[in-house]
Design an enzyme around this catalytic site. Structure first.
Site, mmCIF file in Angstrom:
data_model
loop_
_atom_site.group_PDB
_atom_site.id
_atom_site.type_symbol
_atom_site.label_atom_id
_atom_site.label_comp_id
_atom_site.label_asym_id
_atom_site.label_seq_id
_atom_site.Cartn_x
_atom_site.Cartn_y
_atom_site.Cartn_z
ATOM 1 N N SER A 55 0.824 -1.201 0.000
ATOM 2 C CA SER A 55 0.000 0.000 0.000
ATOM 3 C C SER A 55 0.863 1.258 0.000
ATOM 4 C CB SER A 55 -0.949 -0.035 1.198
ATOM 5 O OG SER A 55 -1.963 0.938 1.055
ATOM 6 N N LYS A 95 -12.547 9.132 -8.113
ATOM 7 C CA LYS A 95 -11.700 10.308 -7.924
ATOM 8 C C LYS A 95 -10.466 9.965 -7.099
ATOM 9 C CE LYS A 95 -13.589 14.225 -6.921
ATOM 10 N NZ LYS A 95 -14.423 15.260 -6.261
#
Length: 386
Positions: A55, A95
């Site tokens: 991540s 987004k």
């Protein structure tokens, strides 16, 4: 960030960051990436054996001037996730993902790394072992340990943000480890799911005990401190706020049990709420509370609450032992004839008394049923007395 600053201050050959993370906050990751990109000293990110750069760790590794991993490590799985374990609507997710994709591609291109792989790591949560990452141009070096890394770094040329080219001379270099300070170690320790959970539970328990017995001060002070520390810890972790609310509800039910007659139903509801809240507190599979810790906290908190609630309820139900009201139910001895009014002797004092029915001879025992100012109402002991 502090380590990079110290490396610049002391004119170090390079700053090596040993990476092992399942991810973290986007804001913290961006701060670290920005500091690496602006560094005036070459920054090397190294994933040691048995570790991972998942991540946010993938962004940081790609941002390094030199990215290195040990065999048996992994990198990737950089798809953004929402804090609190809650989903986001499709538009907002698009987004967020597009923003993360643009950011990681810009980092990869700035360092001449595989931008297609970087995009897939975000959009598809792609992950790669060290050998594949090296083959795909995601990292620059695969090193067995720190000594091997220093040997492979020697002679490598890196370009800083200023455009200056630096040739690394690391063969035979002596590593200077930068340990965390006392405050950093403390904050690092409490930024752990198990510690955060224990602090939250202790904080709620302390506040609850203070509410049970106002003025004791100590449990309230300790509870407030633990609660504030838990807020810091939880702020650094992917928390499911539904779990937090369930834990708060649990302690609210424990407090309500004292004031509302529920025959234990509120306490049972509190135990259930505490259990479910504890199990759902963390909103990421990478950050989980040890089941043994959950069981221990639930058992301890439940036992303490049951014992305290029981003691409070017994105190509330106990007949008053002082004052005039305490005389109700007490046995007195008639000193004069009560027909219906006379004198009785109780607790070393003579009282005027009125018998509710019949006649009482001197020496007979009566039971006080009511205190009316300076006089008593009594009944014969064999008429429902003690």
């Amino acid at each position: 960030i502090r380590g990079i600053g110290l490396a610049e201050e002391h004119g170090a050959t390079a700053c090596i960051i040993e990476m092992d993370t399942p991810g973290g906050l986007d804001s913290a990751m961006r701060d670290i990436v920005q500091r690496i990109l602006e560094a005036d000293v070459p920054v090397v990110v190294y994933v040691p054996p048995g570790c991972r750069a998942a991540s946010a760790g993938a962004f940081i590794t790609l941002a390094a001037h030199v990215a290195a991993m040990a065999p048996g490590t992994g990198i990737g799985a950089a798809h953004p996730v929402a804090l609190g374990g809650e989903g986001i609507d499709e538009t907002m997710e698009e987004k967020v993902v597009n923003d993360a994709v643009a950011y990681i591609i810009s980092i990869a291109e700035a360092r001449g790394r595989n931008a297609d792989w970087a995009e897939a790591a975000v959009r598809e949560s792609r992950s790669s072992p060290a050998s594949e990452a090296l083959e795909l141009g995601v990292i620059d070096i695969m090193a067995d340990n720190l000594e091997d890394l220093l040997l492979q770094l020697d002679g490598r040329v890196v370009t800083l943000l200023s455009g200056e080219e630096v040739t690394l001379q690391t063969e035979g270099a002596e590593p200077n480890y930068i340990d965390m300070g006392a405050i950093e170690r403390f904050l690092f320790t409490i930024a752990d799911p198990n510690i955060a959970y224990i602090l939250l539970s202790l904080g709620m328990l302390g506040i609850m005990l203070e509410l049970y017995n106002p003025g004791t001060i100590f449990p309230g002070v300790v509870g407030a401190i633990c609660l504030l520390l838990s807020f810091y810890s939880l702020g650094m972790l992917p928390v499911n706020y539904t779990g937090v609310l369930l834990i708060v509800l649990a302690f609210g039910l424990f407090v309500a049990e004292v004031f509302i007659t529920s025959h234990g139903l509120l306490a049972l509801g509190g135990i259930a709420s505490l259990t479910v809240g504890s199990m759902t507190l963390m909103g990421s599979p990478y950050f989980q509370i040890n089941p043994g810790v959950i069981a221990g906290v639930v058992i301890v908190v439940s036992v303490v609450c049951v014992l305290v609630i029981g003691a409070i309820l017994r105190t509330h139900r106990r007949r008053q032992q002082t004052g005039r009201e305490a005389m109700v139910g007490t046995v007195a001895v008639a000193r004069t004839t009560l027909d219906p009014t006379g004198t009785v002797f109780v607790h070393g004092e003579r009282w005027q008394a009125t018998v509710d029915e019949g006649k009482v001879e001197p020496g007979e025992e009566v039971v006080i049923t009511e205190v009316d100012g300076l006089s008593l109402r009594v009944t014969k002991k064999n008429r429902g007395g003690e």
